[in-house]
Every structure is written in structure tokens, then in C-alpha cells.
Design a protein around this motif. Structure first.
Motif, PDB file in Angstrom:
ATOM      1  N   GLU A 149      67.801  74.364   0.598  1.00 41.11           N
ATOM      2  CA  GLU A 149      68.989  74.943   0.288  1.00 41.11           C
ATOM      3  C   GLU A 149      69.268  74.921  -0.977  1.00 41.11           C
ATOM      4  N   ASN A 150      69.378  75.971  -1.534  1.00 36.00           N
ATOM      5  CA  ASN A 150      70.411  75.495  -3.379  1.00 36.00           C
ATOM      6  C   ASN A 150      71.969  75.700  -3.001  1.00 36.00           C
ATOM      7  N   GLU A 151      72.166  75.077  -4.356  1.00 35.48           N
ATOM      8  CA  GLU A 151      73.855  75.438  -4.485  1.00 35.48           C
ATOM      9  C   GLU A 151      74.451  76.676  -3.795  1.00 35.48           C
ATOM     10  N   SER A 152      73.757  77.562  -3.528  1.00 34.49           N
ATOM     11  CA  SER A 152      74.081  79.072  -4.074  1.00 34.49           C
ATOM     12  C   SER A 152      74.248  79.185  -1.583  1.00 34.49           C
ATOM     13  N   GLY A 153      73.267  78.217  -0.861  1.00 32.09           N
ATOM     14  CA  GLY A 153      73.181  78.337   0.207  1.00 32.09           C
ATOM     15  C   GLY A 153      72.163  79.401   0.571  1.00 32.09           C
ATOM     16  N   LYS A 154      71.097  79.634  -0.472  1.00 30.73           N
ATOM     17  CA  LYS A 154      69.746  80.200  -0.176  1.00 30.73           C
ATOM     18  C   LYS A 154      68.803  79.500  -0.001  1.00 30.73           C
ATOM     19  N   LYS A 155      67.867  79.788   0.381  1.00 30.35           N
ATOM     20  CA  LYS A 155      66.685  78.206   0.548  1.00 30.35           C
ATOM     21  C   LYS A 155      65.113  78.570  -0.630  1.00 30.35           C
ATOM     22  N   GLU A 156      65.549  77.956  -0.997  1.00 29.32           N
ATOM     23  CA  GLU A 156      63.719  77.666  -2.206  1.00 29.32           C
ATOM     24  C   GLU A 156      62.555  77.219  -1.247  1.00 29.32           C
ATOM     25  N   LEU A 157      61.639  77.813  -2.149  1.00 28.41           N
ATOM     26  CA  LEU A 157      60.351  76.898  -1.140  1.00 28.41           C
ATOM     27  C   LEU A 157      60.384  76.180  -2.966  1.00 28.41           C
ATOM     28  N   THR A 158      60.547  74.799  -2.488  1.00 34.37           N
ATOM     29  CA  THR A 158      59.695  73.526  -3.812  1.00 34.37           C
ATOM     30  C   THR A 158      58.599  72.559  -3.382  1.00 34.37           C
ATOM     31  N   LYS A 159      58.167  72.858  -4.723  1.00 36.49           N
ATOM     32  CA  LYS A 159      56.794  71.587  -4.435  1.00 36.49           C
ATOM     33  C   LYS A 159      57.152  70.429  -4.084  1.00 36.49           C
ATOM     34  N   THR A 160      56.807  69.714  -2.985  1.00 34.08           N
ATOM     35  CA  THR A 160      57.097  68.817  -2.638  1.00 34.08           C
ATOM     36  C   THR A 160      56.170  67.208  -2.475  1.00 34.08           C
ATOM     37  N   GLY A 161      54.389  67.870  -2.996  1.00 33.24           N
ATOM     38  CA  GLY A 161      53.939  66.567  -2.879  1.00 33.24           C
ATOM     39  C   GLY A 161      52.655  67.327  -2.796  1.00 33.24           C
ATOM     40  N   VAL A 162      52.121  66.668  -3.882  1.00 30.67           N
ATOM     41  CA  VAL A 162      50.108  66.948  -3.330  1.00 30.67           C
ATOM     42  C   VAL A 162      49.334  66.490  -2.226  1.00 30.67           C
ATOM     43  N   LYS A 163      48.266  66.720  -1.870  1.00 31.45           N
ATOM     44  CA  LYS A 163      47.838  66.774  -0.335  1.00 31.45           C
ATOM     45  C   LYS A 163      46.135  67.980  -1.070  1.00 31.45           C
ATOM     46  N   MET A 164      45.444  66.702   0.085  1.00 29.93           N
ATOM     47  CA  MET A 164      44.270  66.875  -0.478  1.00 29.93           C
ATOM     48  C   MET A 164      43.887  68.252   0.605  1.00 29.93           C
ATOM     49  N   ARG A 165      43.216  69.781  -0.820  1.00 32.02           N
ATOM     50  CA  ARG A 165      42.754  70.518  -0.279  1.00 32.02           C
ATOM     51  C   ARG A 165      41.201  70.628   1.171  1.00 32.02           C
ATOM     52  N   ALA A 166      41.597  70.466   2.266  1.00 33.97           N
ATOM     53  CA  ALA A 166      40.467  70.084   3.460  1.00 33.97           C
ATOM     54  C   ALA A 166      41.701  70.480   4.692  1.00 33.97           C
ATOM     55  N   GLU A 167      41.188  70.260   5.869  1.00 34.19           N
ATOM     56  CA  GLU A 167      41.860  69.979   7.243  1.00 34.19           C
ATOM     57  C   GLU A 167      42.716  68.760   6.799  1.00 34.19           C
ATOM     58  N   THR A 168      43.933  69.677   7.739  1.00 35.18           N
ATOM     59  CA  THR A 168      44.936  69.063   7.146  1.00 35.18           C
ATOM     60  C   THR A 168      45.325  67.388   7.268  1.00 35.18           C
ATOM     61  N   GLU A 169      44.130  66.773   8.152  1.00 36.02           N
ATOM     62  CA  GLU A 169      44.729  65.616   8.452  1.00 36.02           C
ATOM     63  C   GLU A 169      43.336  64.666   7.735  1.00 36.02           C
ATOM     64  N   THR A 170      42.523  65.099   6.744  1.00 36.42           N
ATOM     65  CA  THR A 170      41.090  64.896   5.969  1.00 36.42           C
ATOM     66  C   THR A 170      41.627  63.443   5.035  1.00 36.42           C
ATOM     67  N   GLY A 171      43.175  63.251   4.680  1.00 39.81           N
ATOM     68  CA  GLY A 171      43.487  62.271   3.862  1.00 39.81           C
ATOM     69  C   GLY A 171      43.826  61.383   4.496  1.00 39.81           C
ATOM     70  N   TYR A 172      44.290  60.826   5.464  1.00 39.56           N
ATOM     71  CA  TYR A 172      44.227  60.047   6.972  1.00 39.56           C
ATOM     72  C   TYR A 172      43.467  58.989   6.822  1.00 39.56           C
TER      73      TYR A 172
END
Length: 357
Positions: A149-172
Motif C-alpha cells: 500500500e502506497n502513501e495514498s492508500g492504493k495497492k501497488e505491485l512491487t518486485k520483492t526478489g528473484v526466484k528460479m523459473r521452474a516449479e515453485t519449490e525447485t530452489g529448495y
């Protein structure tokens, strides 16, 4: 893992060659086996001269079929020294896209589709974790997103990190996870300097966890590799164990079935006591209480209801032996058969349908 041009294939090759040379120095038989390259991007063509220069035989298979991925892990374990997979992202995309095509999912995969896909992918991760072969896999990087949520109260989609493009748990699954990144800067007087950086996102040995290396070489990763039991016994995960003891024969969770069977048993107990000691007089109540105390160790029906299923089952059997003089057993009553109808000489019903009506 990394984006295009970040040095994934080059660094994976550096590690594979260094690992084989280390095994040869230690006179391990695996060092004389070929490196196997499962190639989805023709990257093996460009690094083969480096293997040739190190006198390491390179076996290459160019495919993106998931079934070939499983076969490659098994073959590398029996006849290879290192398996290099480049890129694991293609195998995940291949199986999901083919599944969508065969299921005619023109608008994308549906929620129920992921259960099958994840179960199939689990066949690879089980092989990966338990394989006695060293496996180096490269994966394309993708961004992780979240809403804030930004200062005006609206929700923004933000990059939070990098992951491997494969099945979600592959990096584990890997013991070490390396993020490759390309950096560049302008040089005073003209030109650009470019270099690659390896950031250790995960290191189970903890020896280089969180460290960064510029234009990394095999020596940078050696502290992690020295931690491995090279040439020793690899103890994987027992994937043959299951949770059958938690389920009934019909697949229903065992706790749920036991709860229902307990409710039935309590009802039967109440009915059999009522059968032998009917009535609600003070004398009848006292007799029933004495019986409960003898069998269950308590006169309180509310306390008896808290007992577990095995206890209830045993006490029901003891009650049946006392009152019915036989062990408890539920027997399906015989189903009465319809009496045969009279037939005419031709074998049909002798009574005309209209008259019968």
C-alpha cells in the motif's frame, strides 16, 4: 539462476570441470567418467572446447522432454561423474505447456491441474535429492512480486526478489543456490566494462553463505565442495515410506473414520444396555450405572464419551460378552428374496398385466 547473459552456463561449466579435476586428484573412480550435459539451449556446443581442453569427455543430449530429464538423472548416476542441466526452466515449461495443450486449456491452467503437475515434478526432485551423482542445474531467473500500500492508500505491485523459473519449490532442493548477475559500467574515455557476480543465496555448509564473487572460478566454491563427502556414501531420503497408517482402506483419513466408528459404538452401547435393562426408574438407572462402572470404570456417560476409539471398542466387546454371551460382531441381515411368480407354458407371467393391475 540468472537472467540472459548473466553467466549461468559458463559458471556451471567452471564448477563441473573443477569438480572432475578434484575427483581425479583424489583418485576417485568417478573422476574418469564423462560429464553429461542435458541441453535445452545448445549451450553445450559453446562450452565443449573447455571440456576438451581439460581432457574431460562430454556426453550431450539436446531435449526439453520431461521424461528425458528423469532418464538423464538415472543414466548419469550409473555412468557419469557430473550431470549438467541447462536449463531446468525449459523442462518445467515443457510439461506444463504440453499438459495444457492435451487438456485443451486455452485460457490457461486451472486450479485442479496443479496437483497432477506438482506430483509429476516431484518424481524429478526425489531423484535429484537422492542421486549419488553431482547435479548442477541452471535455471532462468524470474521476479517475485507482492502488493504494498502506497502513501495514498492504493495497492501497488512491487518486485520483492528473484526466484528460479521452474516449479515453485525447485530452489529448495539444491545444497547450494547461486544467483548470477551481469554488471557493467562506463569507462572514462569511452568503452564499457562488463563483469559477472555470483551471490550465494543458500549454502547448507554455511561456509560461503551470503558471499559474492566477481567473475567466479571453481576456487570460490571450493569451501562448499570441500564440505562434501566426496567418494563416500550418500544417504538420501527414504521416499518409499508413506502415511498409509493415517488412512483407512477406503482412503478416508483414519482419525475421521475412527471418530465416526466411535459415535456408532457409543450408540450401540446405549442401545444394548437399554435392551437388557429397560425403563428409567431409580432402580434401572442404578443398575445401568453399576454396569457402566464395571465395564468402563466410570458411571459418567459424558466422561465415557471422551475415551478414545480403541478403548470404546474394547469396552463394547466386553459389554457384549457380559450381556450377549458372545463377542461383538455386526452381521448384515439376510435380504428376503421376492417370491417367484407363476409362469405360463411359454415362460411368461401367467396373469395378464391388465388383470394383475
Amino acid at each position: 539462476m540468472g537472467f540472459a547473459g548473466d553467466g549461468k552456463t559458463y559458471t556451471a561449466t567452471e564448477i563441473a570441470i573443477g569438480l572432475v579435476e578434484l575427483m581425479r586428484q583424489r583418485k576417485l573412480a568417478e573422476g574418469d567418467r564423462p560429464v553429461m550435459f542435458l541441453d535445452t539451449e545448445t549451450g553445450s556446443d559453446w562450452v565443449k572446447p573447455r571440456f576438451d581442453a581439460a581432457s574431460i569427455e562430454l556426453f550431450t543430449a539436446k531435449t526439453r522432454a520431461f521424461v528425458d530429464l528423469l532418464a538423464a538423472v538415472r543414466e548419469a548416476e550409473s555412468a557419469g561423474s557430473v550431470l549438467l542441466i541447462d536449463s531446468i526452466s525449459h523442462f518445467w515449461r515443457n510439461i506444463t505447456e504440453e499438459y495444457a495443450k492435451r487438456k485443451n486449456r486455452k485460457r490457461g491452467l486451472e486450479f485442479q491441474d496443479w496437483a497432477w503437475l506438482k506430483a509429476e515434478w516431484g518424481k524429478f526432485t526425489d531423484l535429484f535429492v537422492n542421486s549419488r551423482c553431482h547435479i548442477i542445474m541452471c535455471g532462468r531467473a524470474g521476479y517475485e512480486y507482492d502488493f504494498f500500500e502506497n502513501e495514498s492508500g492504493k495497492k501497488e505491485l512491487t518486485k520483492t526478489g528473484v526466484k528460479m523459473r521452474a516449479e515453485t519449490e525447485t530452489g529448495y532442493e539444491p545444497s547450494i543456490l547461486i544467483l548470477m548477475e551481469k554488471s557493467q559500467e562506463l569507462i572514462e574515455g569511452g568503452g564499457t566494462r562488463v563483469w559477472r557476480t555470483a551471490t550465494i543465496m543458500k549454502d547448507r555448509s554455511t561456509r560461503i553463505d551470503g558471499k559474492t564473487f566477481h567473475n567466479p572460478t571453481f576456487k570460490d566454491f571450493l569451501p562448499h565442495i570441500e564440505f562434501l563427502n566426496l567418494g563416500g556414501e550418500h544417504v538420501g531420503v527414504d521416499t518409499t515410506r508413506d502415511n498409509a497408517e493415517l488412512f483407512a482402506e477406503d482412503g478416508e483419513p483414519k482419525w475421521q473414520k475412527e471418530r465416526r466408528m466411535k459415535e456408532i459404538a457409543l450408540d450401540e452401547i446405549g442401545e444394548i444396555i437399554g435392551k437388557h435393562y429397560p425403563g428409567s426408574s431409580a432402580e434401572a438407572k442404578r443398575t445401568k450405572g453399576d454396569l457402566l462402572e464395571e465395564i468402563f470404570g466410570s458411571r459418567s456417560w459424558e466422561r465415557i464419551k471422551t475415551f478414545d476409539w480403541p478403548t470404546i471398542s474394547d469396552c463394547r466387546n466386553a459389554l457384549w460378552l457380559k450381556l450377549e454371551k458372545k463377542p461383538y460382531e455386526w452381521v448384515r441381515p439376510p435380504i428376503a428374496e421376492e417370491p417367484p411368480q407363476d409362469e405360463g407354458e411359454d415362460g411368461t407371467n401367467a396373469i395378464p398385466e391388465a388383470e394383475a393391475a
